[in-house]
Structure formats: C-alpha cells, structure tokens
Design a protein around this motif. Structure first.
Motif, PDB file in Angstrom:
ATOM      1  N   UNK A 338       0.817  -1.205   0.000  1.00 26.87           N
ATOM      2  CA  UNK A 338       0.000   0.000   0.000  1.00 26.87           C
ATOM      3  C   UNK A 338       0.856   1.264   0.000  1.00 26.87           C
ATOM      4  N   UNK A 339       1.941   1.210  -0.746  1.00 32.40           N
ATOM      5  CA  UNK A 339       2.772   2.401  -0.898  1.00 32.40           C
ATOM      6  C   UNK A 339       3.821   2.585   0.175  1.00 32.40           C
ATOM      7  N   UNK A 340       3.831   1.712   1.173  1.00 31.20           N
ATOM      8  CA  UNK A 340       4.786   1.892   2.265  1.00 31.20           C
ATOM      9  C   UNK A 340       5.783   0.738   2.310  1.00 31.20           C
ATOM     10  N   UNK A 341       7.027   1.060   2.638  1.00 31.68           N
ATOM     11  CA  UNK A 341       8.075   0.053   2.719  1.00 31.68           C
ATOM     12  C   UNK A 341       8.081  -0.581   4.105  1.00 31.68           C
ATOM     13  N   UNK A 342       8.711  -1.759   4.181  1.00 31.43           N
ATOM     14  CA  UNK A 342       8.817  -2.440   5.471  1.00 31.43           C
ATOM     15  C   UNK A 342       9.565  -1.563   6.477  1.00 31.43           C
ATOM     16  N   UNK A 343      10.589  -0.859   5.981  1.00 29.45           N
ATOM     17  CA  UNK A 343      11.378  -0.002   6.876  1.00 29.45           C
ATOM     18  C   UNK A 343      10.512   1.111   7.478  1.00 29.45           C
ATOM     19  N   UNK A 344       9.620   1.635   6.678  1.00 33.50           N
ATOM     20  CA  UNK A 344       8.756   2.710   7.170  1.00 33.50           C
ATOM     21  C   UNK A 344       7.786   2.155   8.217  1.00 33.50           C
ATOM     22  N   UNK A 345       7.172   1.014   7.894  1.00 34.28           N
ATOM     23  CA  UNK A 345       6.271   0.398   8.876  1.00 34.28           C
ATOM     24  C   UNK A 345       7.021   0.140  10.185  1.00 34.28           C
ATOM     25  N   UNK A 346       8.252  -0.387  10.042  1.00 35.12           N
ATOM     26  CA  UNK A 346       9.043  -0.716  11.221  1.00 35.12           C
ATOM     27  C   UNK A 346       9.330   0.522  12.066  1.00 35.12           C
ATOM     28  N   UNK A 347       9.676   1.619  11.385  1.00 37.05           N
ATOM     29  CA  UNK A 347      10.018   2.848  12.108  1.00 37.05           C
ATOM     30  C   UNK A 347       8.806   3.391  12.862  1.00 37.05           C
ATOM     31  N   UNK A 348       7.627   3.296  12.230  1.00 37.67           N
ATOM     32  CA  UNK A 348       6.404   3.769  12.886  1.00 37.67           C
ATOM     33  C   UNK A 348       6.118   2.902  14.118  1.00 37.67           C
ATOM     34  N   UNK A 349       6.243   1.613  13.909  1.00 35.74           N
ATOM     35  CA  UNK A 349       5.990   0.664  14.990  1.00 35.74           C
ATOM     36  C   UNK A 349       6.874   0.955  16.203  1.00 35.74           C
ATOM     37  N   UNK A 350       8.116   1.243  15.908  1.00 36.99           N
ATOM     38  CA  UNK A 350       9.084   1.564  16.936  1.00 36.99           C
ATOM     39  C   UNK A 350       8.642   2.796  17.741  1.00 36.99           C
ATOM     40  N   UNK A 351       8.156   3.825  17.036  1.00 42.38           N
ATOM     41  CA  UNK A 351       7.668   5.034  17.732  1.00 42.38           C
ATOM     42  C   UNK A 351       6.465   4.703  18.602  1.00 42.38           C
ATOM     43  N   UNK A 352       5.571   3.857  18.052  1.00 41.08           N
ATOM     44  CA  UNK A 352       4.372   3.482  18.806  1.00 41.08           C
ATOM     45  C   UNK A 352       4.770   2.818  20.123  1.00 41.08           C
ATOM     46  N   UNK A 353       5.774   1.942  20.027  1.00 41.19           N
ATOM     47  CA  UNK A 353       6.154   1.192  21.226  1.00 41.19           C
ATOM     48  C   UNK A 353       6.777   2.122  22.269  1.00 41.19           C
ATOM     49  N   UNK A 354       7.311   3.259  21.837  1.00 38.24           N
ATOM     50  CA  UNK A 354       7.915   4.194  22.790  1.00 38.24           C
ATOM     51  C   UNK A 354       6.986   5.341  23.161  1.00 38.24           C
ATOM     52  N   UNK A 355       5.763   5.300  22.624  1.00 36.63           N
ATOM     53  CA  UNK A 355       4.817   6.369  22.932  1.00 36.63           C
ATOM     54  C   UNK A 355       5.183   7.691  22.283  1.00 36.63           C
ATOM     55  N   UNK A 356       5.882   7.638  21.148  1.00 33.89           N
ATOM     56  CA  UNK A 356       6.222   8.870  20.430  1.00 33.89           C
ATOM     57  C   UNK A 356       5.370   9.003  19.176  1.00 33.89           C
ATOM     58  N   UNK A 357       5.413  10.208  18.588  1.00 26.66           N
ATOM     59  CA  UNK A 357       4.569  10.449  17.415  1.00 26.66           C
ATOM     60  C   UNK A 357       5.342  10.317  16.108  1.00 26.66           C
ATOM     61  N   UNK A 358       4.599   9.907  15.062  1.00 28.69           N
ATOM     62  CA  UNK A 358       5.163   9.861  13.711  1.00 28.69           C
ATOM     63  C   UNK A 358       4.330  10.762  12.816  1.00 28.69           C
ATOM     64  N   UNK A 359       5.000  11.353  11.836  1.00 32.58           N
ATOM     65  CA  UNK A 359       4.290  12.129  10.826  1.00 32.58           C
ATOM     66  C   UNK A 359       4.641  11.568   9.461  1.00 32.58           C
ATOM     67  N   UNK A 360       3.624  11.151   8.724  1.00 27.33           N
ATOM     68  CA  UNK A 360       3.872  10.700   7.362  1.00 27.33           C
ATOM     69  C   UNK A 360       3.370  11.785   6.427  1.00 27.33           C
ATOM     70  N   UNK A 361       4.299  12.231   5.606  1.00 25.74           N
ATOM     71  CA  UNK A 361       4.077  13.410   4.799  1.00 25.74           C
ATOM     72  C   UNK A 361       3.816  12.986   3.355  1.00 25.74           C
ATOM     73  N   UNK A 362       2.666  13.374   2.857  1.00 21.44           N
ATOM     74  CA  UNK A 362       2.320  13.064   1.468  1.00 21.44           C
ATOM     75  C   UNK A 362       1.564  14.264   0.938  1.00 21.44           C
ATOM     76  N   UNK A 363       2.130  14.872  -0.083  1.00 22.04           N
ATOM     77  CA  UNK A 363       1.557  16.133  -0.522  1.00 22.04           C
ATOM     78  C   UNK A 363       0.450  15.939  -1.549  1.00 22.04           C
ATOM     79  N   UNK A 364      -0.496  15.053  -1.230  1.00 20.73           N
ATOM     80  CA  UNK A 364      -1.579  14.826  -2.175  1.00 20.73           C
ATOM     81  C   UNK A 364      -2.815  14.455  -1.378  1.00 20.73           C
ATOM     82  N   UNK A 365      -3.766  15.362  -1.335  1.00 23.10           N
ATOM     83  CA  UNK A 365      -4.935  15.051  -0.527  1.00 23.10           C
ATOM     84  C   UNK A 365      -5.964  14.274  -1.336  1.00 23.10           C
ATOM     85  N   UNK A 366      -6.973  13.756  -0.645  1.00 22.93           N
ATOM     86  CA  UNK A 366      -7.964  12.899  -1.277  1.00 22.93           C
ATOM     87  C   UNK A 366      -7.618  11.448  -1.037  1.00 22.93           C
ATOM     88  N   UNK A 367      -8.435  10.554  -1.601  1.00 21.71           N
ATOM     89  CA  UNK A 367      -8.192   9.127  -1.422  1.00 21.71           C
ATOM     90  C   UNK A 367      -7.228   8.629  -2.503  1.00 21.71           C
TER      91      UNK A 367
END
Ligand code: ADP
Ligand code: ZN
Ligand code: ZN
Length: 673
Positions: A338-367
């Motif tokens: 779905x457009x995301x790499x394993x590394x990106x998923x992993x990095x987000x997961x890591x933040x979740x486990x530490x209670x930190x925030x992630x921002x995924x930046x995509x300059x295209x609104x809509x579905x």
C-alpha cells in the motif's frame, strides 16, 4: 496637445480601475498639500474613492472635459510620500495600474472612503518579568551586525536551520530598534503562523503596540491597524505579504521570516513579491532588512554569495541537540505494501512502542488522484480543467482540485459499463486507511485542507497533537511549516521523487526546502528525530545534500545548473499569459503580442540585443475552469533592459484590441510556469 491653463486647481487621482492611467478632476478647495489624501470622485455613473497623487495647475485635457471632484477626505492623515513612492515603484515594476496597486495596499474600509471607529486605548500591561535568553556567539555576531546597520540600507541573509535561533536574533534587533524610538515591520508567510509568533512577540514586548496585518482580519481591525501604523502609534507590525504596504513613519527595521516561501509572491491580480518589495522599501528608507531562512531562495542566496547581501550564519541549533538523522529508503528492490516500505512500517511501529509520534508526509490530498477503468482505459477527468477528478472516499465524491467542481463516484464505467473500476494511486485519505488497518491500536489523524477546512478545525487538530492524543499524523504541506510538536520523532515522506524531474526548474529548490522544513518538525525537544525518505533515487544529489544537512552544496549545484541553462537568478523573466474559451484564441493573441514585441526590438538597438522572446506555448495545465491558457516567456540578463522593454510593450498591449472573451496579464519574476 498643448496644456490648457485653468484657474481651478486640478487633482490627479489614482483610481481602482484596470487602466494604466491616472484621472484628473477639478477641485475648487484643493490645497497644495492634498497629495496623499483620499478623495471621492464621480466615475462613470457612480462614485469612486481614489488617492490624490498630484495637485496641478493645468491638465493635458481640455477643461470642459474635466469633472469636478467630490470631497477630499482629510479625516485621515495623508499617506506619506514614501508610501506613494513604494506604490509607484510597484506599479512600474510589475507593469500594473497604480490605482489598482493602491487599492490593494489600502485596507478595504479605507479604500471605500470610510474610517473605523476608534477604540479606547488599552491600559499598558503591568511590567511583567521578561525572559530573554543570552545570545550564543553566532547569534550575538548576527545581532551586532544588524544593529550596527542602523540608518543604512543593508540587506542581511540570516541563514540557519529551524531551531537555530533566528527568531531570537530578530527579537533582539527589534528591541534595539524600539529603544531608539523606531518601528519594526516583520513579514511572515502565513496567517496560520501569525498567532504563535504574535504570542512570542507580545510576551517579549509587553509595552509595545503590536499590530497584526493580514487578510484574515475583520475590516475594521485591519483599518485600525493601518491607521495605528500610519499615525505612528504602532511599534511593531507583524503580518503576511500585504503588510509590506503598511505606512510606517518611523520604520527602522524590516524582517522577512522564511523569505524563500512562495506565498510572498501573490499569484493573482497584482503579482508582486512582498519580499522583493520589502527589500526595495528598506532601500528607499535607508534601513536594514533581515531575510531569514533555513533554505534561502536561490535568488537571495546568490546575492549573499556575490556580496550584495551580508550573510549571517547560525550553524547549530540554539538548544543543544543534534539535527534529525536523515535517511533514504531505497524502494527499487522492495515490493511496497500500500505504498509503504517495510522499513517505514518498522520505524512507525518503533515510535508506537515508545509512545512517540510519527508524521507521514504526502503532498496529495484525497483518497486517490484518479478513478480509472482497467478494461477500456477511461479515467475520471474534470470537464472544465485539463486535470483528473480526485477520489474523495470520505464523502464519496470526486472533486477537481483546480476548479472545485464535484460529482458522485460512478458505480460503473461511464464509457463501457464495466463495474470493476478502481481508484489509482494514493492520497492522504488512503494512507490514513492503510495505517489505521495496519496499526489498529494507534490513533491516526489526518491533517490536510479537507480535514482542516476552517481555522477552528485546524486549531482543534493542532490541540489534539499537542495533547498527545495522536500517534500517527498524516499530513500535506500544511503541516510542514512552523509547528512545534515535542513528541514527534519520526517524519516519513512519500512521493517526493516526482519533484526531482518536474518540468519547472524551481521544483528541486522547493522540494529541498519542503523536506528540510518537514524534517525540522521532528525531534525539537529532548527526543532526537529521524527523517525517512522513500525514494527510487537514493543517490540523487538532492537527497545526499539533505542527508548531510548541506544547503550550501545543494545551492551551489543548483546555481551552477541555472547559470548553464540561463535561468534566474542569472536572467530575469516575465511571462505574458492569456486565457480564452479556446487555446487558438490565446495563442493567436500571444502571437500578435510577440510580433508587436519583435517590432519594438527591431526599432530599438539599445536593449534589443538583451531581450529574448520565446514562442507562445500552451500552459502545462492548459485548461482551467473552461478557459484555455497559453503563455509567452520574455527573458533578459539585464533587469533595466527588461523593465524598459516591458514598459513600452505594455503600452502596445493595452492599446491593442484583445477580443472580449480573452483575458491577459503579465507576470514579472514569475515563480510558477
Ligand atoms: P528559529 O527561529 O531559527 O527556528 P528560535 O529563535 O525560535 O529559532 O529558537 C529555537 C528555540 O531555541 C526557541 O525555543 C528559543 O527560545 C530557543 N533559543 C534561541 N536562542 C537561544 C539562546 N541564545 N539561549 C537559549 N535558548 C535559545
Ligand atoms: Zn470502461
Ligand atoms: Zn476542474
């Protein structure tokens, strides 16, 4: 035509009409000092309010052709001569009618001949404890240089990453300007950013009168701020691009924060650059100006390199901490989910486990950017624009992001009846769906112009982030600027590659600035930040420069390319654009205009050799709101030659019949192609 001597004095008035001329009126009670007052005058069948630019004894027009002016509005102080000069320069430089320039420069209420009701003066704040950090050596050096330029035109580029303490330098410089009894003008790119900065400025200067100036204010408030400035009561004016036109009789310093930001250039009507006007104003008044940025525009950077501007650099973050670590995720060898790499998923997961925030930046609104039929090749296009209809699943609509028109999502292909049609590509809504599915326990929040379509909603979204009610943020460029999220430690960006190979030669410059800015959102407090860029070109010099936080290197390569290609800042450009129901009309108008320009050049050796005329071409988005658009580029290595040429050319263009259905405008120093 010989001037006609007339005994009644004549007022020459700038009126808000789309004609490059001024209007003369007879005025019995005119006084020599009426220049700068507003005046009511009859115009056609109605009345208009204009600004007196001269009081004359005679007119080129016969006396019986002149109408009598109405009331001269002396209830407001005269607009000062430097204000008039600024407007006149702006009109000349951008080849725009002076009356329209003044109409833009004046708040709507004053332009209509009205005055706001005065408010009682607020009691000045009790002397609060002001906390003012001691400047670091680099900040101190920057501040000292600015302070020493008192009463001299000296442009400074204050270059430093987000958090390097630029604002602190501005505040110190403003403080010393106020101490000398002078006023300061500070421009910021966006209204959304002003409240935050206003708070900081107000806390620092509790006894100063601070006026904010932007188009989001109520009419009366804006007019009041303008008068406070004009009458010398305001100490600091803080605002967006239009605040560059605020009259300030005691102006001592101008600051332009985020000077590279494209929003300083107005993209419609009077296409002026507030940053460039600010520099001009500083020059007119002999005051220093500070342009601040982490990623200066290449025009400004070029001046800092060639010594026209003084470079002041802040090389570290003010509060000791490392800048975010930037890495590329190579997506060439990996199947994305779905457009995301394993590394990106992993990095987000890591933040979740530490209670930190992630921002995924995509300059295209809509579905998804388009709905398509795989069996016949149909795609959802806008009827009025050369653009696709974007799928918005949240409210089950398709929407054109250029003209705003909408339709429902069809159940089957309108061409072949196939019921199996799909949204293609990925927008923020789809990314939100993906992340919510993948991390069901996480709180996902999308911030784009659809979810934050009012200041209240925008505020609520920001509050949610600050209250730590969000784990994963999905955002467009709205989120890139100026917001400080202490818990945010990961910024991931998707779809950045498109800008690497865009036709617009400024696309890489904008991408670099945007990624630097968005990266600056991470790790601002005690938590270190990380930036992950998903790309198929991990070795691209632009990304390499980002990884090294090396703006200088990036800028040097870009300038070299620009010099070879003959692009700004090595040349100056102007675009003549035309729009009409059919592209042929637009192209025909431009062809005629080009022929007129060529004739001018053939007759004028002085600048002919400096001017290049290109061929008229359809614009990249060639149809917008049912109008078909084309443009003609004019270029010159010499700004004076270009200016002289444009002035003459415009006279011809105004004189030639354009046809009723056709509209045209000139864009000097265009930012977008
Ligand atoms: P910029 O405008 O470059 O993003 P700021 O001026 O906002 O940077 O500074 C970033 C942070 O560091 C702010 O919280 C500011 O108060 C703090 N700061 C700036 N300069 C100093 C200093 N000399 N000593 C301590 N803190 C500072
Ligand atoms: Zn089909
Ligand atoms: Zn459209």
């Amino acid at each position: 035509m010989s001037p006609h001597p007339i005994s009644t004095p004549i007022l020459r008035v700038a009126l808000d009409v789309p004609l490059p001329r001024l209007f003369d009126y007879l005025c019995g009670d005119a006084q020599g000092e009426d220049v700068g007052y507003r005046v009511r005058v009859p115009f056609g069948r109605s009345e208009k309010v204009g600004v007196v630019v001269a009081v004359l004894a005679e007119s080129e027009q016969p006396a019986d052709k002149l109408k009598a002016a109405g009331e001269v509005l002396r209830d407001m102080p005269r607009l000062p001569s430097d204000w008039l000069a600024l407007c006149e320069f702006c009109a000349r430089y951008y080849q725009h009618p002076l009356g329209e320039v003044m109409a833009l420069a004046l708040p709507p209420m004053l332009r209509k001949g009205k005055l706001p009701r005065r408010l009682k003066d607020k009691a000045s704040a009790a002397a609060a404890e002001i906390s003012r950090p001691t400047l670091h050596p680099e900040q101190q050096a920057a501040y000292a240089a600015i302070d020493a330029a008192e009463n001299a035109f000296q442009p400074f580029l204050l270059h430093g990453i987000t958090g390097s303490g630029k604002t602190e330098v501005y505040l110190h410089a403003i403080e010393s300007v106020l101490a000398r009894g002078r006023q300061a003008l500070m421009l910021v790119p966006e209204i959304a950013l002003t409240p935050q900065l206003e708070g900081r400025v107000a806390a620092r200067f509790p006894n100063a009168r601070i006026v904010s100036a932007h188009s989001g204010l109520a009419d009366a408030a804006r007019a009041r701020g303008f008068l406070d400035a004009l009458e010398g009561r305001a100490d600091i004016v803080l605002g967006t691009r239009l605040s560059v036109f605020t009259p300030l009789p005691r102006l001592g310093l101008i600051v332009v924060d985020e000077e590279h930001d494209a929003s300083f250039k107005q993209q419609e009507g009077l296409r002026y650059s507030a940053r460039d006007m600010a520099v001009l104003r500083a020059k007119q008044l002999n005051v220093p100006i500070v342009l601040g940025s982490a990623t200066p525009s290449l025009e400004t950077w070029y001046h800092a390199q060639n010594g026209r501007y003084t470079l002041l650099a802040l090389t570290n973050r003010a509060v000791a901490e490392a800048p975010p670590r930037v890495r590329c995720i190579d997506t060439r060898r990996e199947k994305l989910q779905d457009g995301l790499s394993a590394a990106m998923f992993g990095a987000i997961e890591h933040r979740l486990s530490r209670g930190e925030q992630s921002l995924i930046f995509l300059n295209r609104r809509g579905y998804a950017p388009v709905l398509a039929c795989p069996s016949c090749g149909w795609v959802s296009t806008c009827k009025r624009c050369a653009a696709n209809m974007v799928v918005h699943l949240a409210d089950r609509r398709m929407r054109c992001h250029h003209c705003g028109c909408e339709s429902h999502i069809p159940a089957a292909c309108p061409d072949c009846g196939n019921q199996d049609i799909h949204p293609f590509g990925r927008g923020t809504q789809r990314l939100e769906e993906t992340l919510a599915q993948r991390f069901p326990q996480a709180r996902v929040l999308r911030v784009d112009r659809d979810s934050a379509n009012s200041p209240t909603k925008w505020r609520a979204l920001l509050d949610a982030v600050h209250a730590n009610e969000v784990d994963i943020l999905i955002g467009t460029q709205m989120l890139a600027k100026g917001h400080d999220f202490p818990k945010l430690t990961l910024v991931g960006t998707l779809g950045a590659d498109a800008a690497l190979f865009a036709a617009d030669f400024r696309a890489p410059e904008r991408l670099f600035a945007q990624l630097m800015q968005v990266g600056g959102r991470s790790g601002r407090a005690e938590l270190p930040g990380e930036v992950l860029i998903q790309t198929e070109y991990p070795d691209h010099p632009l990304y390499q420069a980002l990884i090294e936080h090396d703006f200088e290197r990036f800028a040097a390569t870009q300038l070299e390319e620009r010099e070879q290609a003959g692009f700004p800042p090595y040349t100056f450009q102007a675009l003549l654009r035309a729009e009409a129901p059919s592209i042929d009309q637009s192209l025909e108008f431009l062809a005629r205009s080009r022929a007129a320009a060529q004739a001018l050049l053939d007759n004028n050796e002085q600048y002919a050799e400096h001017i290049s005329l290109y061929d008229p071409v359809p614009m990249r988005m060639f149809r917008l709101m049912s109008l078909e658009r084309a443009q003609l580029l004019v270029e010159s290595p010499s700004r004076p030659a270009l200016q002289a040429f444009l002035t003459q050319w415009m006279e011809l263009l105004y004189a030639q019949k354009a046809g009723r259905e056709l509209r045209w405008h000139l864009d000097v120093d265009p930012l977008e192609f």
